[in-house]
Design a protein around this motif. Structure first.
Motif, PDB file in Angstrom:
ATOM      1  N   VAL A   1       4.761 -10.813  16.417  1.00  0.00           N
ATOM      2  CA  VAL A   1       3.714  -9.855  16.786  1.00  0.00           C
ATOM      3  C   VAL A   1       4.088  -8.449  16.342  1.00  0.00           C
ATOM      4  O   VAL A   1       3.252  -7.706  15.806  1.00  0.00           O
ATOM      5  N   ALA A   2       5.352  -8.080  16.528  1.00  0.00           N
ATOM      6  CA  ALA A   2       5.804  -6.750  16.122  1.00  0.00           C
ATOM      7  C   ALA A   2       5.702  -6.574  14.608  1.00  0.00           C
ATOM      8  O   ALA A   2       5.271  -5.522  14.122  1.00  0.00           O
ATOM      9  N   GLY A   3       6.102  -7.614  13.870  1.00  0.00           N
ATOM     10  CA  GLY A   3       6.035  -7.536  12.415  1.00  0.00           C
ATOM     11  C   GLY A   3       4.613  -7.402  11.907  1.00  0.00           C
ATOM     12  O   GLY A   3       4.318  -6.583  11.027  1.00  0.00           O
TER      13      GLY A   3
ATOM     14  N   LEU B   1       2.761  -4.168   9.946  1.00  0.00           N
ATOM     15  CA  LEU B   1       2.010  -4.236   8.704  1.00  0.00           C
ATOM     16  C   LEU B   1       0.600  -3.676   8.885  1.00  0.00           C
ATOM     17  O   LEU B   1       0.096  -2.919   8.053  1.00  0.00           O
ATOM     18  N   GLN B   2      -0.046  -4.050   9.977  1.00  0.00           N
ATOM     19  CA  GLN B   2      -1.437  -3.673  10.191  1.00  0.00           C
ATOM     20  C   GLN B   2      -1.601  -2.183  10.473  1.00  0.00           C
ATOM     21  O   GLN B   2      -2.495  -1.524   9.922  1.00  0.00           O
ATOM     22  N   PHE B   3      -0.753  -1.640  11.318  1.00  0.00           N
ATOM     23  CA  PHE B   3      -0.980  -0.281  11.808  1.00  0.00           C
ATOM     24  C   PHE B   3      -0.105   0.791  11.158  1.00  0.00           C
ATOM     25  O   PHE B   3      -0.343   1.980  11.344  1.00  0.00           O
ATOM     26  N   ILE B   4       0.934   0.374  10.426  1.00  0.00           N
ATOM     27  CA  ILE B   4       1.815   1.356   9.795  1.00  0.00           C
ATOM     28  C   ILE B   4       1.834   1.183   8.277  1.00  0.00           C
ATOM     29  O   ILE B   4       1.535   2.096   7.524  1.00  0.00           O
ATOM     30  N   TRP B   5       2.185  -0.030   7.802  1.00  0.00           N
ATOM     31  CA  TRP B   5       2.330  -0.250   6.360  1.00  0.00           C
ATOM     32  C   TRP B   5       1.013  -0.013   5.626  1.00  0.00           C
ATOM     33  O   TRP B   5       0.968   0.673   4.612  1.00  0.00           O
ATOM     34  N   TYR B   6      -0.074  -0.610   6.142  1.00  0.00           N
ATOM     35  CA  TYR B   6      -1.357  -0.501   5.468  1.00  0.00           C
ATOM     36  C   TYR B   6      -2.238   0.612   6.045  1.00  0.00           C
ATOM     37  O   TYR B   6      -3.430   0.684   5.725  1.00  0.00           O
ATOM     38  N   LYS B   7      -1.675   1.464   6.862  1.00  0.00           N
ATOM     39  CA  LYS B   7      -2.463   2.476   7.575  1.00  0.00           C
ATOM     40  C   LYS B   7      -3.267   3.355   6.625  1.00  0.00           C
ATOM     41  O   LYS B   7      -4.438   3.662   6.878  1.00  0.00           O
TER      42      LYS B   7
ATOM     43  N   GLY C   1      -4.279  -9.439   0.265  1.00  0.00           N
ATOM     44  CA  GLY C   1      -5.566  -9.781  -0.320  1.00  0.00           C
ATOM     45  C   GLY C   1      -6.716  -8.917   0.135  1.00  0.00           C
ATOM     46  O   GLY C   1      -7.791  -8.937  -0.483  1.00  0.00           O
ATOM     47  N   ILE C   2      -6.544  -8.148   1.197  1.00  0.00           N
ATOM     48  CA  ILE C   2      -7.655  -7.350   1.728  1.00  0.00           C
ATOM     49  C   ILE C   2      -7.386  -5.846   1.661  1.00  0.00           C
ATOM     50  O   ILE C   2      -8.139  -5.068   2.236  1.00  0.00           O
ATOM     51  N   TYR C   3      -6.303  -5.460   0.970  1.00  0.00           N
ATOM     52  CA  TYR C   3      -6.028  -4.031   0.825  1.00  0.00           C
ATOM     53  C   TYR C   3      -5.865  -3.664  -0.644  1.00  0.00           C
ATOM     54  O   TYR C   3      -5.307  -4.433  -1.440  1.00  0.00           O
TER      55      TYR C   3
END
Length: 316
Positions: free
Chosen positions: A62-64, A68-74, A143-145
């Motif tokens: 969940v942390a990983g 990705l969702q909220f920091i890497w692809y922010k 695939g979505i970014y």
């Protein structure tokens, strides 16, 4: 084409996978895996330990994904799902990295569940597939970014890494082949003006020239030849001369990058299987068990795609 300085998906999953391995083995891997032979399925399940492992793996997962969702692809633009064919990228060193990351994650997942007393088949199902389970969402995110894309060749490499763990357990009831990694800062980093990383640590993630991936196998499976059971032979793959994914860049940060030839390297070397080193020390057993994926520097022979034969007193 992906933006040049950003980390490809292989580095993201490799970083997450190695962190998972270190966290789980440091905190939970109390019983080192036997060096040789099959583990019996008669051990009672340690429910408390099993719950701890499941909670730790779930929390990390969940942390990983949240990272990705909220920091890497922010700051990345979300786009319709799309594909990216990078099967030829970085002379396939990237694909070896994907397979290696999945192997490490599946190896850790399987052995952690076995250490809790879970039967072999269940451990293979839930732990042996962990690499593929962890890495598939990363491919979907790509695939979505914008700047990435879902890669079928990455998925195939991820599946191969997990299959190497599961297949060996089904065939031999042990990990006879170890998938290993070695790193040595390449001379290309200094010539790239930051494109391959400004520091040695950054080059670990950005400079594929510095990566070598190995398959290592003991020379004596049961120690019947008189050779030490930990002495292994390793076949390695690497590549050099790469300043880009498909073709080399000539400029970066307004400065020229020297022209180089991209070529593949095929290596043969000796190695140590850390899990087969005999010791009565519980501490050393845990340390050696955690080092299963590291290739020890040894003399090596190289044959490369330029038709050259080279020898190294020490290769790492």
């Amino acid at each position: 084409m992906r933006p040049a300085p950003c980390l490809p998906s292989m580095q993201k999953l490799l970083l997450l996978g190695l962190l998972l391995l270190l966290l789980l083995q440091a905190g939970l891997y109390a019983q080192p895996i036997p060096a040789q032979g099959a583990q019996p399925d008669t051990t009672a399940v340690n429910k408390r330990r099993l719950r701890t492992i499941i909670l730790a793996e779930s929390a990390f997962y969940v942390a990983g994904m949240s990272y990705l969702q909220f920091i890497w692809y922010k700051d990345k633009e979300r786009v319709p799902f799309h594909y990216y064919n990078d099967s030829r990228g970085y002379l396939q060193v990237d694909k070896f990295g994907h397979a290696f990351g999945a192997y490490v994650e599946s190896y850790a997942g399987y052995h952690l569940l076995r250490s809790a007393g879970l039967p072999r088949n269940q451990s293979l199902l839930y732990g042996g597939s962990l690499g593929l389970i962890l890495q598939t969402p990363i491919e979907v995110f790509d695939g979505i970014y914008e700047g990435w894309g879902f890669s079928w060749s990455d998925m195939a490499a991820n599946a191969a890494g997990s299959a190497l763990v599961v297949g060996q357990e089904l065939l031999w009831q042990e990990q006879l082949l170890k998938f290993k990694f070695s790193f040595s800062p390449s001379p290309y980093r200094e010539q790239a003006h930051g494109y391959l990383g400004d520091t040695a640590l950054e080059s670990l993630f950005l400079d594929y020239n510095a990566h070598t991936y190995w398959l290592s196998m003991p020379l004596s499976r049961k120690g019947r030849t008189g050779l030490p059971p930990w002495l292994s032979v390793a076949a390695g793959y690497s590549a050099n001369g790469m300043f880009g994914e498909f073709e080399n860049r000539r400029w970066y940060r307004g400065m020229p990058i020297p022209e180089t030839n991209r070529y593949r390297q095929y290596l043969l070397s000796l190695d140590v299987d850390w899990t087969r080193i005999p010791t009565r020390s519980r501490f050393l057993k845990r340390v050696f068990s955690s080092m299963f994926f590291l290739k020890l520097p040894f003399p090596a022979l190289e044959v490369n795609s330029k038709g050259q034969l080279r020898g190294y007193w020490l290769y790492y």
